[in-house]
Design a protein around this motif. Sequence first.
Motif, mmCIF file in Angstrom:
data_model
loop_
_atom_site.group_PDB
_atom_site.id
_atom_site.type_symbol
_atom_site.label_atom_id
_atom_site.label_comp_id
_atom_site.label_asym_id
_atom_site.label_seq_id
_atom_site.Cartn_x
_atom_site.Cartn_y
_atom_site.Cartn_z
ATOM 1 N N ILE A 54 0.774 -1.184 0.057
ATOM 2 C CA ILE A 54 -0.153 0.000 0.055
ATOM 3 C C ILE A 54 0.971 1.354 -0.221
ATOM 4 C CG2 ILE A 54 -0.286 0.191 2.452
ATOM 5 C CD1 ILE A 54 -3.232 0.793 2.027
ATOM 6 N N THR A 55 0.281 2.411 -0.606
ATOM 7 C CA THR A 55 1.219 3.786 -0.605
ATOM 8 C C THR A 55 1.261 4.236 0.804
ATOM 9 O OG1 THR A 55 -0.638 4.480 -1.511
ATOM 10 C CG2 THR A 55 0.992 3.967 -2.911
ATOM 11 N N ALA A 56 2.108 5.030 1.209
ATOM 12 C CA ALA A 56 2.345 5.814 2.402
ATOM 13 C C ALA A 56 1.096 6.421 2.822
ATOM 14 C CB ALA A 56 3.655 6.481 2.361
ATOM 15 N N ASP A 57 0.334 7.155 1.767
ATOM 16 C CA ASP A 57 -0.748 8.019 2.007
ATOM 17 C C ASP A 57 -2.016 7.383 1.881
ATOM 18 O OD1 ASP A 57 -1.029 7.342 -0.544
ATOM 19 O OD2 ASP A 57 -0.997 9.403 -1.342
ATOM 20 N N ARG A 58 -2.134 5.919 1.727
ATOM 21 C CA ARG A 58 -3.215 4.746 1.934
ATOM 22 C C ARG A 58 -4.151 5.234 0.947
ATOM 23 N NH1 ARG A 58 0.475 3.855 5.410
ATOM 24 N NH2 ARG A 58 0.087 2.537 7.100
ATOM 25 N N LEU A 77 -7.828 1.736 -5.994
ATOM 26 C CA LEU A 77 -7.641 3.454 -5.519
ATOM 27 C C LEU A 77 -8.741 3.503 -4.583
ATOM 28 C CD1 LEU A 77 -6.370 3.162 -8.747
ATOM 29 C CD2 LEU A 77 -5.820 5.684 -7.968
ATOM 30 N N ALA A 78 -8.507 4.359 -3.595
ATOM 31 C CA ALA A 78 -9.461 4.832 -2.590
ATOM 32 C C ALA A 78 -10.328 5.985 -3.195
ATOM 33 C CB ALA A 78 -8.927 5.103 -1.425
ATOM 34 N N SER A 79 -9.728 6.631 -4.051
ATOM 35 C CA SER A 79 -10.286 7.803 -4.790
ATOM 36 C C SER A 79 -9.644 7.760 -6.109
ATOM 37 C CB SER A 79 -10.252 9.170 -4.187
ATOM 38 O OG SER A 79 -8.848 9.519 -3.905
ATOM 39 N N ILE A 87 -3.467 3.886 -2.689
ATOM 40 C CA ILE A 87 -3.623 2.965 -3.540
ATOM 41 C C ILE A 87 -2.856 1.506 -2.970
ATOM 42 C CG2 ILE A 87 -2.557 2.385 -5.916
ATOM 43 C CD1 ILE A 87 -1.943 5.373 -6.398
ATOM 44 N N ALA A 88 -3.429 0.401 -3.283
ATOM 45 C CA ALA A 88 -2.913 -0.831 -2.780
ATOM 46 C C ALA A 88 -2.867 -1.660 -4.164
ATOM 47 C CB ALA A 88 -4.061 -1.594 -2.043
ATOM 48 N N CYS A 89 -1.615 -2.548 -4.175
ATOM 49 C CA CYS A 89 -1.471 -3.143 -5.517
ATOM 50 C C CYS A 89 -0.806 -4.383 -5.334
ATOM 51 C CB CYS A 89 -0.395 -2.430 -6.141
ATOM 52 S SG CYS A 89 -0.700 -0.882 -6.734
ATOM 53 N N SER A 90 -0.968 -5.446 -6.085
ATOM 54 C CA SER A 90 -0.475 -6.800 -5.923
ATOM 55 C C SER A 90 0.209 -7.239 -7.203
ATOM 56 C CB SER A 90 -1.478 -7.874 -5.449
ATOM 57 O OG SER A 90 -1.749 -7.710 -4.270
ATOM 58 N N LEU A 91 1.391 -7.890 -7.171
ATOM 59 C CA LEU A 91 2.188 -8.389 -8.090
ATOM 60 C C LEU A 91 1.854 -9.841 -7.974
ATOM 61 C CD1 LEU A 91 5.419 -6.423 -7.972
ATOM 62 C CD2 LEU A 91 3.946 -6.639 -10.186
ATOM 63 N N THR A 92 0.795 -10.547 -8.742
ATOM 64 C CA THR A 92 0.383 -11.835 -8.622
ATOM 65 C C THR A 92 0.191 -12.426 -9.748
ATOM 66 O OG1 THR A 92 -1.536 -12.638 -7.202
ATOM 67 C CG2 THR A 92 -2.008 -10.708 -8.485
ATOM 68 N N SER A 93 -1.029 -13.343 -9.901
ATOM 69 C CA SER A 93 -1.152 -14.296 -10.860
ATOM 70 C C SER A 93 -2.606 -14.267 -11.192
ATOM 71 C CB SER A 93 -0.934 -15.595 -10.631
ATOM 72 O OG SER A 93 0.433 -15.838 -10.055
#
Length: 235
Positions: A65-69, A110-112, A71-77
């Motif tokens: 998650i980014t420091a400002d909360r 994204l949150a917004s 955006i959250a992301c995953s490198l996944t499948s």
Amino acid sequence: MEAMRRTVWGMLAALFLITATGCTVTTKDPAYVPPAPLQPMEQLEKAPLADAKTFSSGADVLSFITADRTIACSLTSARGEHLNLPYEQNRYSDAANNRLPIVPVAHCELASYPAPEPGDIMDDCAGTHLGYLGGVALLSPDTARYGECRSGVTSMEGTYGPKGSKAGTLTQLPVLADGQNLERNGLRCSAYNGGVACGNVSAGVGFFVSPKRYELIQGPAKSGQPPQQEGQKTP
């Protein structure tokens, strides 16, 4: 004369103090213009890689998650449309999907967020042409897209949006510091410039997302090439 001596001794004392403490006096240059942020693919190519172990969920997924909360992301499948996300219910592991090839992807919420541009709408939402919303970006080895068909908010919006709960699995994700890079199976993500860039550097495909704007970077078309499977690196 006495006043002049006191002034000289005062100046010498100040100079001695600065020298003894190793302090320096700096002034701000009013004409200085900071350099512009790198373009997303340059950032992904040049930024240092963070230790992947810090971001591993133990299921061959790197999440942050980014420091400002925002955006959250995953490198996944992915197996078809099913993504292996540790913070959302999904059908990735259903036996019925075992026949589908496993493809490395990068997924951000994204949150917004901004709305998708008309030219970036990739689905007719079961023929309704309604409900294609922003707030989600997905990268595969050869394509990048923004937005999806859904009837509600993103998980990030439900957690950190204006009416978010500020509770749940997303609040436990490790923070990827600004300027850091993560890599998994040829795909990279970097937190920078108020958002997140993810891309396949060698293919020139990627995206940048932030609460205020997004950008899709589509590399040269690769006709007749099957989706890249897990364990393969992009040439």
